[in-house]
Design a protein around this motif. Structure first.
Motif, PDB file in Angstrom:
ATOM      1  N   SER A   1       0.834  -1.211   0.000  1.00 19.67           N
ATOM      2  CA  SER A   1       0.000   0.000   0.000  1.00 19.67           C
ATOM      3  C   SER A   1       0.866   1.258   0.000  1.00 19.67           C
ATOM      4  CB  SER A   1      -0.925   0.004   1.220  1.00 19.67           C
ATOM      5  OG  SER A   1      -1.837  -1.066   1.157  1.00 19.67           O
ATOM      6  N   TRP A   2       1.947   1.242   0.791  1.00 23.83           N
ATOM      7  CA  TRP A   2       2.850   2.391   0.849  1.00 23.83           C
ATOM      8  C   TRP A   2       3.495   2.643  -0.505  1.00 23.83           C
ATOM      9  CZ3 TRP A   2       8.313   2.552   0.476  1.00 23.83           C
ATOM     10  CH2 TRP A   2       8.897   3.763   0.849  1.00 23.83           C
TER      11      TRP A   2
ATOM     12  N   GLN B   1       2.300   1.904  -3.427  1.00 22.77           N
ATOM     13  CA  GLN B   1       1.271   2.451  -4.309  1.00 22.77           C
ATOM     14  C   GLN B   1       0.990   3.915  -3.976  1.00 22.77           C
ATOM     15  OE1 GLN B   1      -1.802  -0.407  -3.511  1.00 22.77           O
ATOM     16  NE2 GLN B   1      -1.105  -1.823  -5.095  1.00 22.77           N
ATOM     17  N   GLU B   2       0.938   4.231  -2.697  1.00 27.14           N
ATOM     18  CA  GLU B   2       0.667   5.614  -2.280  1.00 27.14           C
ATOM     19  C   GLU B   2       1.781   6.571  -2.694  1.00 27.14           C
ATOM     20  OE1 GLU B   2       0.168   5.209   1.892  1.00 27.14           O
ATOM     21  OE2 GLU B   2      -1.759   4.171   1.722  1.00 27.14           O
ATOM     22  N   THR B   3       3.011   6.079  -2.731  1.00 23.81           N
ATOM     23  CA  THR B   3       4.137   6.927  -3.111  1.00 23.81           C
ATOM     24  C   THR B   3       4.388   6.900  -4.617  1.00 23.81           C
ATOM     25  OG1 THR B   3       5.647   5.086  -2.567  1.00 23.81           O
ATOM     26  CG2 THR B   3       5.310   6.779  -0.886  1.00 23.81           C
TER      27      THR B   3
END
Length: 214
Positions: A141-142, A144-146
């Motif tokens: 998730s991290w 993808q978020e970055t």
């Protein structure tokens, strides 16, 4: 032909795996060669910081007497062996790899939350309970978020956690890179196996140069 394997350095994240004091020579559970790769690993982390690219440090904690441990070490830890005990000096990341002196927040990490090391959230720590940095963590998730589509892996003990992480990254369609001189326990056979699933092999100097030009 479309290139699905080449790294996109402008959207790459560095994932540093299990580089903790207990796994260095002289620690409670040393992995041969890990201390030797610290200079190349420090150069790589510094280059990612200079370029403003994300960095994730992945760590382990073993609670003495606990059972949430990978099988090869489970019996020893259940019997009370002390390896990367939460809050201990041996569980800490060598300061040469960090943006500043910081102690790991083991309580937060064990609860599954990332520990942010920089104000922008561009450098974080995740706890993982098994081999892969994707297993029971928020790493995917991290990433993808970055906005990352390329995972650059370095750290401790290639045949175990870095290898498992690279396989899991590939299964999630991330482009993958291994920094060959910034990871311990490298052999030609292991590198051939990783090339077989599309992992791109680069030395730290090549990574530093690519980041400077991206």
């Amino acid at each position: 032909m479309t290139d699905y394997l080449g790294p996109h350095w402008e959207s790459a994240a560095l994932v540093v795996i299990d580089v903790q004091n207990d796994f260095l020579e002289g620690g409670a559970a040393p992995v041969a060669g890990t201390r030797e790769v610290l200079p190349a690993l420090a150069e790589t982390t510094a280059a990612f910081r200079r370029s403003g690219r994300p960095i994730a440090h992945i760590v382990r904690f073993y609670q003495p007497g606990g059972c949430d441990v990978d099988l090869p070490r489970r019996a020893a830890v259940e019997a009370g062996r002390r390896i990367v005990v939460p809050g201990s000096p041996g569980s800490q990341i060598p300061s040469v790899l960090l943006p500043a002196e910081v102690a790991l927040d083991s309580e937060k990490l064990l609860a599954g939350a990332p520990q942010t090391l920089t104000g922008s959230g561009g450098e974080v720590v995740f706890f993982k309970p098994r081999w892969s940095a994707f297993h029971r963590t928020g790493l995917e998730s991290w990433l993808q978020e970055t906005g990352c589509d390329t995972v650059v892996v370095a750290g401790c003990n290639l045949p175990n956690c870095p290898r498992a992480t690279l396989f899991d990254a590939s299964e999630r369609d991330f482009r993958t890179v291994l920094v060959t001189d910034a990871v311990s326990q490298v052999t030609p056979e292991r590198l051939v196996d990783l090339e077989g699933i599309g992992v791109q092999l680069r030395e730290s100097a090549q990574v530093v140069d690519a980041l400077s030009r991206s």
